[in-house]
Design an enzyme around this catalytic site. Sequence first.
Site, short mmCIF file in Angstrom:
data_model
loop_
_atom_site.label_atom_id
_atom_site.label_comp_id
_atom_site.label_asym_id
_atom_site.label_seq_id
_atom_site.Cartn_x
_atom_site.Cartn_y
_atom_site.Cartn_z
N GLY A 1 0.80 -1.22 0.00
CA GLY A 1 0.00 0.00 0.00
C GLY A 1 0.83 1.27 0.00
O GLY A 1 1.93 1.33 0.54
N ARG B 1 -3.19 8.77 2.46
CA ARG B 1 -3.67 9.67 3.51
C ARG B 1 -2.60 9.96 4.57
O ARG B 1 -2.75 10.88 5.36
CB ARG B 1 -4.94 9.08 4.14
N ASP C 1 0.57 -3.52 7.88
CA ASP C 1 0.33 -2.27 8.62
C ASP C 1 -0.52 -2.51 9.88
O ASP C 1 -1.15 -1.58 10.38
CB ASP C 1 -0.34 -1.23 7.72
N LYS D 1 34.42 7.31 21.06
CA LYS D 1 34.03 6.65 19.81
C LYS D 1 34.96 5.47 19.53
O LYS D 1 36.18 5.60 19.56
CB LYS D 1 34.08 7.67 18.67
N TYR E 1 37.80 14.10 24.29
CA TYR E 1 37.41 13.25 23.17
C TYR E 1 38.40 12.09 23.05
O TYR E 1 39.61 12.31 22.94
CB TYR E 1 37.40 14.02 21.85
N ASN F 1 42.86 11.15 16.10
CA ASN F 1 42.89 9.84 15.46
C ASN F 1 42.83 9.89 13.93
O ASN F 1 42.96 8.86 13.28
CB ASN F 1 41.73 8.98 15.97
N TYR F 2 42.68 11.07 13.35
CA TYR F 2 42.42 11.16 11.90
C TYR F 2 43.35 12.19 11.29
O TYR F 2 43.41 13.34 11.75
CB TYR F 2 40.95 11.54 11.69
N ARG G 1 56.19 20.50 24.87
CA ARG G 1 55.65 21.84 24.72
C ARG G 1 56.64 22.68 23.92
O ARG G 1 57.86 22.49 24.02
CB ARG G 1 55.42 22.52 26.07
#
Length: 455
Positions: free
Chosen positions: A11, A15, A104, A348, A363, A383-384, A437
């Site tokens: 379907g 509506r 449905d 992550k 992070y 990390n990237y 540093r």
Amino acid sequence: MTTGCIILAGGAGKRMKTEKPKVLCEVLKKPMLAWVLDCAREFGFDKIGVVSGYRREMTEGFLNANYEDISVFYQDEQKGTGDAVSRAEELIRSVDRVCVLCGDAPFMDARTLKSAFELHEKTNAGVTVISAELYEPFGYGRIIRDSSDRFSAIREQKDCSPEEAKICEINSGAYWFDSEALLSALPKITNKNASGEYYLTDCVEIIGNAQAYKSENPAITFGANTRADLYRLNEKARTSVIERLMDEGVSFISTDGIIIGNDVKIGADTLILPNTIILGKTVIGKNCEIGANSRIEDCVIGDNVFLDNVKAVSATVEDNVKIGPFAQLRPGTVIRRGVKIGDFVEIKNSEIGENTSVAHLTYLGDSDVGRGVNFGCGCVTANYDGINKYRTVIGDDAFIGCNTNLIAPVKVGNNATTAAGSTITKDVPENSLAVERGQMRVIENWDKNFKRKKK
């Protein structure tokens, strides 16, 4: 005795005013079709087929991504339920008994299917209709019984006489068929009715040897043709899940803003606070406090865990962990026992070892962190490099000073320390202090400072 299931999912849902097939509209963030498929899986059919139609690529894409061993059939024109079922002739011929379900109608349950099947077999029926009673049956096909209360036919709303329209027992849209009887009846269906469609309900009178199983669960008949209908399904499902969890020992101070998926499992004595959303296949243990304002999806959470304003997706959290407020666990994250994670921390695809503390503003991405590590404020694992991602490894009992940047790939040894403000680009041996540093330069009487003081 082999059984098959055909789920009607073609379907358009005009509506609904949606560009996707109606069956992909969601109840508790789960497509209605998925609810029906899960019910079919729980029953244990030998074969399951779905009849797609409108925007078939979306329906079939969803099935391919989430389910295995599902046959898909295509109804190029939506000419009624009888025509839709006929498209699955291959499946019908391959089993002894076939069940037809509506994609449905998300609240169909396996218990009802099993009870209806038992009646179907006991009476050796050609077709068994699954029915239920509604106080307001408008719009549904009515179950017609003779003077002896024997089931004889189904009458669609548009074709009901005034007396038939008063009947409260309605057709759920679900059926059990003897496969040979169904194959014999399908070519005999005509479209001589108010809608000009081929009704599967006509098979009842064509086959003749029919039964009607009245379910004790009227919710099996609930469907959605409009957004208002869909909202009511969501409210029904939301309330039902919360009440079930209460029966299982889960506490709620208030249910305001709480949405919990039907597949979520939560242990006793856990408290869910307002505005918390828990979805997917999430499992939460005992004696936890989740929320307020948390969103947890497809996670495994242990016992005695405290989550405050936490967003977590596809993560694992072991026992006795405290996280938040305002922390995020992204996919692939594993938090071991006794860890403390504070505010504005994002993790992550990392494993954080037991009793480690990540206090705030940090992070950690693609990292392997040992036990008993302490992170100061503002630490980052870089990390990237713009092309590839690399991992950071931190040994047990290390101390990562405030505002340390760890440029992956890099390793920090056991019991090593990084000085605050360092940018670590080389491995740090165990039991050592790394200070990286730049040399400080002092420029006296700097023009900007002079102007500010004068002003």
